[in-house]
Design an enzyme around this catalytic site. Structure first.
Site, mmCIF file in Angstrom:
data_model
loop_
_atom_site.group_PDB
_atom_site.id
_atom_site.type_symbol
_atom_site.label_atom_id
_atom_site.label_comp_id
_atom_site.label_asym_id
_atom_site.label_seq_id
_atom_site.Cartn_x
_atom_site.Cartn_y
_atom_site.Cartn_z
ATOM 1 N N ASN A 165 -0.763 16.402 -14.517
ATOM 2 C CA ASN A 165 0.193 17.406 -14.976
ATOM 3 C C ASN A 165 1.275 16.781 -15.842
ATOM 4 O O ASN A 165 1.650 15.628 -15.658
ATOM 5 C CB ASN A 165 0.826 18.117 -13.778
ATOM 6 C CG ASN A 165 -0.220 18.876 -12.999
ATOM 7 O OD1 ASN A 165 -1.298 19.129 -13.518
ATOM 8 N ND2 ASN A 165 0.077 19.240 -11.769
ATOM 9 N N HIS B 109 -1.537 12.060 -18.056
ATOM 10 C CA HIS B 109 -1.613 12.781 -19.342
ATOM 11 C C HIS B 109 -0.237 12.944 -19.975
ATOM 12 O O HIS B 109 -0.028 13.852 -20.782
ATOM 13 C CB HIS B 109 -2.274 14.151 -19.149
ATOM 14 C CG HIS B 109 -3.750 14.048 -18.887
ATOM 15 N ND1 HIS B 109 -4.488 15.066 -18.325
ATOM 16 C CD2 HIS B 109 -4.629 13.034 -19.122
ATOM 17 C CE1 HIS B 109 -5.760 14.680 -18.220
ATOM 18 N NE2 HIS B 109 -5.859 13.451 -18.682
HETATM 19 P P1 NAD Z 1 -7.926 22.869 -14.257
HETATM 20 O O1 NAD Z 1 -7.229 24.071 -14.809
HETATM 21 O O2 NAD Z 1 -9.153 22.408 -14.948
HETATM 22 O O3 NAD Z 1 -8.303 23.128 -12.720
HETATM 23 C C1 NAD Z 1 -7.379 23.562 -11.765
HETATM 24 C C2 NAD Z 1 -8.069 23.618 -10.418
HETATM 25 O O4 NAD Z 1 -7.102 23.912 -9.417
HETATM 26 C C3 NAD Z 1 -9.144 24.718 -10.346
HETATM 27 O O5 NAD Z 1 -10.259 24.180 -9.657
HETATM 28 C C4 NAD Z 1 -8.458 25.819 -9.556
HETATM 29 O O6 NAD Z 1 -9.366 26.612 -8.815
HETATM 30 C C5 NAD Z 1 -7.556 25.022 -8.640
HETATM 31 N N1 NAD Z 1 -6.336 25.708 -8.194
HETATM 32 C C6 NAD Z 1 -5.574 26.586 -8.868
HETATM 33 N N2 NAD Z 1 -4.494 26.937 -8.140
HETATM 34 C C7 NAD Z 1 -4.597 26.259 -6.971
HETATM 35 C C8 NAD Z 1 -3.788 26.181 -5.798
HETATM 36 N N3 NAD Z 1 -2.649 26.862 -5.676
HETATM 37 N N4 NAD Z 1 -4.180 25.366 -4.797
HETATM 38 C C9 NAD Z 1 -5.352 24.644 -4.892
HETATM 39 N N5 NAD Z 1 -6.148 24.690 -5.978
HETATM 40 C C10 NAD Z 1 -5.772 25.477 -6.999
HETATM 41 O O7 NAD Z 1 -6.838 21.725 -14.138
HETATM 42 P P2 NAD Z 1 -6.996 20.151 -14.248
HETATM 43 O O8 NAD Z 1 -8.180 19.696 -13.498
HETATM 44 O O9 NAD Z 1 -5.662 19.586 -13.907
HETATM 45 O O10 NAD Z 1 -7.268 19.901 -15.805
HETATM 46 C C11 NAD Z 1 -6.476 20.567 -16.763
HETATM 47 C C12 NAD Z 1 -5.785 19.698 -17.782
HETATM 48 O O11 NAD Z 1 -4.731 20.470 -18.365
HETATM 49 C C13 NAD Z 1 -5.119 18.523 -17.189
HETATM 50 O O12 NAD Z 1 -5.443 17.481 -17.995
HETATM 51 C C14 NAD Z 1 -3.621 18.774 -17.301
HETATM 52 O O13 NAD Z 1 -3.012 17.722 -18.027
HETATM 53 C C15 NAD Z 1 -3.452 19.972 -18.182
HETATM 54 N N6 NAD Z 1 -2.601 21.047 -17.605
HETATM 55 C C16 NAD Z 1 -1.412 20.724 -17.026
HETATM 56 C C17 NAD Z 1 -0.628 21.711 -16.475
HETATM 57 C C18 NAD Z 1 0.678 21.308 -15.835
HETATM 58 O O14 NAD Z 1 1.261 20.297 -16.221
HETATM 59 N N7 NAD Z 1 1.151 22.065 -14.854
HETATM 60 C C19 NAD Z 1 -1.043 23.034 -16.499
HETATM 61 C C20 NAD Z 1 -2.265 23.339 -17.121
HETATM 62 C C21 NAD Z 1 -3.045 22.321 -17.661
#
Ligand code: NAD
Length: 266
Positions: free
Chosen positions: A106, A123
């Protein structure tokens, strides 16, 4: 769903780390990418555009910066969101000496704001800028970006090496900065327990870290436990890389585990 085991595994661990993804921040109001309400799920065009950011920076850093300064970021205004019980639970696990590091995908800075001190931003971090040549990180307030834009002086330049500066956020197709990539591999290679929280485990090379952790410990003839906490099964579950999945929301599951660890183990 061996919820009952996890606190015992944590108590027995010698070097536990956590790897986290966008799912741990959805309960703070930041959408993930690939969950049911994810940004990509709802708008596949946004994924295509995001894939072009790094190429844009490489070809024309001035245009990259002008675009960034002209509109809101994909994830919205991250300064307005707050950590949730999942972030606080991991910070508490660090405070009581069980969790040694968090490696997070994140960019939202919520682990740090939730009180975690030892965080590797795999990241990058949306609240920092980074020189692409020497990796020096900067507070964005170091530069008057609006003035540089008005005076046609973008991109900002590194004060140490004069390299071009971009957001610290690692864009698609951009290499992971070597300092954080190497440190994350070292941590994964030495842990005997990894909590894998809220990641779909499909973004590489991050998704390799649990595999590295498992392989290294097996090579050394040591035991390792990989525990997934996720709303749904992932490739790590399906390929039996993780030992078990606790299916649920990190903001609910993690505080319950930490409460048990504190009640029984300390
Ligand atoms: P992803 O979106 O690919 O997957 C998220 C996973 O978390 C899914 O499997 C989903 O079902 C699960 N999920 C969602 N809410 C949940 C909860 N409350 N409790 C448990 N599980 C939950 O995310 P990723 O694998 O981190 O890959 C996405 C990429 O995008 C990363 O590289 C990240 O850097 C970036 N990203 C970051 C943010 C952030 O900084 N908050 C947000 C979106 C994307």
């Amino acid at each position: 769903m061996d919820f009952l085991l996890s606190h015992q595994d944590l108590i027995a661990s010698k070097y536990a780390i956590a790897s986290t993804g966008a799912g741990i921040s959805t309960e703070s109001g930041i959408p993930d990418f690939r969950g049911p309400a994810g940004i990509w799920t709802k708008d596949p065009g946004a994924e295509k555009r995001a894939y072009q950011s790094y190429e844009k920076f490489r070809k024309n850093p001035k245009e990259y910066w002008k675009e960034r300064l002209s509109g809101p970021s994909l994830l919205g205004d991250l300064s307005k969101v707050m950590p949730n019980p999942g972030h606080y639970a991991l910070a508490e696990l660090e405070r009581i000496g069980i969790l040694k590091w968090i490696i997070t995908q994140n960019v939202d800075n919520l682990h740090q704001r939730g009180g975690s001190q030892k965080v590797l931003d795999y990241h990058g971090n949306a609240f920092k800028l980074r020189c692409v040549s020497c990796h020096t990180r900067y507070d964005p307030n170091t530069f008057d970006l609006e003035r540089l834009n008005r005076e046609d002086q973008l991109p900002p330049l590194c004060q140490k090496c004069q390299g071009a500066i971009k957001s610290d956020v690692v864009h698609f197709n951009e290499p992971i900065p070597s300092d954080v990539a190497e440190r994350s591999l070292e941590e994964a290679a030495q842990c005997d327990l990894m909590l894998i929280c809220g990641t779909s485990a499909v973004v590489y090379p991050f998704a390799n870290l649990p595999r590295v952790a498992k392989r290294r410990q097996l090579e050394k003839g040591m035991g390792i436990i990989l525990i997934e906490i996720n709303a749904e099964p992932t490739p790590l579950t399906e390929q039996k890389i993780s030992d078990y999945l606790i299916q649920g929301k990190t903001g609910q599951v993690l505080p319950q585990i930490v409460e048990k660890v504190k009640r029984i183990g300390t």
